[in-house]
Design a protein around this motif. Structure first.
Motif, mmCIF file in Angstrom:
data_model
loop_
_atom_site.group_PDB
_atom_site.id
_atom_site.type_symbol
_atom_site.label_atom_id
_atom_site.label_comp_id
_atom_site.label_asym_id
_atom_site.label_seq_id
_atom_site.Cartn_x
_atom_site.Cartn_y
_atom_site.Cartn_z
ATOM 1 N N UNK A 9 0.826 -1.198 0.000
ATOM 2 C CA UNK A 9 0.000 0.000 0.000
ATOM 3 C C UNK A 9 0.860 1.248 0.000
ATOM 4 N N UNK A 10 0.191 2.384 0.054
ATOM 5 C CA UNK A 10 0.903 3.651 0.032
ATOM 6 C C UNK A 10 0.254 4.608 -0.932
ATOM 7 N N UNK A 11 1.016 5.620 -1.315
ATOM 8 C CA UNK A 11 0.514 6.645 -2.210
ATOM 9 C C UNK A 11 1.312 6.621 -3.497
ATOM 10 N N UNK A 12 0.614 6.773 -4.622
ATOM 11 C CA UNK A 12 1.269 6.709 -5.922
ATOM 12 C C UNK A 12 0.533 7.625 -6.887
ATOM 13 N N UNK A 13 1.213 8.079 -7.897
ATOM 14 C CA UNK A 13 0.555 8.901 -8.925
ATOM 15 C C UNK A 13 -0.225 8.018 -9.883
ATOM 16 N N UNK A 37 -10.629 -7.054 -1.040
ATOM 17 C CA UNK A 37 -11.766 -6.153 -1.160
ATOM 18 C C UNK A 37 -11.258 -4.751 -0.888
ATOM 19 N N UNK A 38 -11.986 -3.755 -1.337
ATOM 20 C CA UNK A 38 -11.582 -2.385 -1.057
ATOM 21 C C UNK A 38 -12.806 -1.554 -0.706
ATOM 22 N N UNK A 39 -12.535 -0.498 0.033
ATOM 23 C CA UNK A 39 -13.608 0.415 0.411
ATOM 24 C C UNK A 39 -13.108 1.837 0.312
ATOM 25 N N UNK A 40 -13.748 2.589 -0.542
ATOM 26 C CA UNK A 40 -13.447 4.008 -0.661
ATOM 27 C C UNK A 40 -14.280 4.775 0.362
ATOM 28 N N UNK A 41 -13.821 5.967 0.702
ATOM 29 C CA UNK A 41 -14.527 6.768 1.702
ATOM 30 C C UNK A 41 -15.943 7.059 1.230
ATOM 31 N N UNK A 42 -16.884 6.761 2.082
ATOM 32 C CA UNK A 42 -18.275 7.036 1.764
ATOM 33 C C UNK A 42 -18.935 6.026 0.851
ATOM 34 N N UNK A 43 -18.228 4.960 0.520
ATOM 35 C CA UNK A 43 -18.786 3.947 -0.374
ATOM 36 C C UNK A 43 -18.771 2.588 0.311
ATOM 37 N N UNK A 44 -19.527 1.678 -0.266
ATOM 38 C CA UNK A 44 -19.563 0.323 0.276
ATOM 39 C C UNK A 44 -18.315 -0.450 -0.149
ATOM 40 N N UNK A 45 -18.022 -1.448 0.639
ATOM 41 C CA UNK A 45 -16.899 -2.319 0.308
ATOM 42 C C UNK A 45 -17.207 -3.078 -0.978
ATOM 43 N N UNK A 88 -7.156 7.199 -9.958
ATOM 44 C CA UNK A 88 -7.629 7.794 -8.703
ATOM 45 C C UNK A 88 -8.814 7.031 -8.093
ATOM 46 N N UNK A 89 -9.657 6.467 -8.933
ATOM 47 C CA UNK A 89 -10.805 5.722 -8.411
ATOM 48 C C UNK A 89 -10.422 4.395 -7.769
ATOM 49 N N UNK A 90 -9.152 4.015 -7.853
ATOM 50 C CA UNK A 90 -8.687 2.821 -7.134
ATOM 51 C C UNK A 90 -8.361 3.131 -5.669
ATOM 52 N N UNK A 91 -8.411 4.385 -5.305
ATOM 53 C CA UNK A 91 -8.107 4.788 -3.935
ATOM 54 C C UNK A 91 -9.071 4.160 -2.946
ATOM 55 N N UNK A 92 -8.530 3.686 -1.827
ATOM 56 C CA UNK A 92 -9.373 3.110 -0.785
ATOM 57 C C UNK A 92 -8.558 2.277 0.182
ATOM 58 N N UNK A 93 -9.244 1.720 1.146
ATOM 59 C CA UNK A 93 -8.625 0.783 2.067
ATOM 60 C C UNK A 93 -8.804 -0.621 1.500
ATOM 61 N N UNK A 122 -4.499 2.559 0.123
ATOM 62 C CA UNK A 122 -3.939 2.827 -1.200
ATOM 63 C C UNK A 122 -4.513 4.161 -1.662
ATOM 64 N N UNK A 123 -3.626 5.085 -2.002
ATOM 65 C CA UNK A 123 -4.044 6.404 -2.456
ATOM 66 C C UNK A 123 -3.410 6.666 -3.809
ATOM 67 N N UNK A 124 -4.235 6.964 -4.802
ATOM 68 C CA UNK A 124 -3.761 7.271 -6.145
ATOM 69 C C UNK A 124 -4.099 8.727 -6.420
#
Length: 126
Positions: A9-13, A37-45, A88-93, A122-124
């Motif tokens: 994980x981490x941050x990437x462009x 699985x992933x979960x973005x802020x404010x969204x379902x897993x 960017x839409x891949x961002x999430x836990x 993971x932050x894109x």
């Protein structure tokens, strides 16, 4: 009892790559599955990718197919998620899970997984 531990994980462009690892200790038995699985802020897993440890193979969400690759190390009960061409839409836990889905049609269902890791961010960035 099965323990699940993620790393990576981490941050990437945008357009970059990251690799996640997930190790399951306590040796899951039978025809279990390990998945991400992933979960973005404010969204379902949502389901990302998974293996069934015996029988037919790998499963991907449509949104990541062709960009993400799941692989495994049988001896270490470990799976990896290589994430390329990140958006960017891949961002999430991203959370790893172990479970016993009764068949291939249930592999994408979070409720079929019993043991979960703590998750890794993971932050894109664009």
């Amino acid at each position: 009892q099965v323990q699940v531990v993620e790393s990576g994980g981490g941050s990437v462009q945008a357009g970059g790559s990251l690799r996640l690892s997930c190790a399951a200790s306590g040796r899951p038995f039978g025809e279990y599955a390990m998945g991400w699985f992933r979960q973005a802020r404010g969204k379902e897993r949502e389901f990302v990718a998974a293996f069934r440890w015996r029988g037919s193979g790998t499963f991907y969400a449509d949104s990541v197919e062709g960009r993400f690759t799941i692989s495994r190390d049988d001896a270490k009960n470990t799976i990896f998620l290589q994430m390329d061409s990140l958006k960017p839409e891949d961002t999430g836990v991203y959370s790893c899970a172990v479970g016993w889905p009764p068949g291939p049609t249930r592999v994408r269902t979070a409720g079929e997984y019993m043991y979960w890791g703590q998750g890794t961010q993971v932050t894109v960035v664009s």
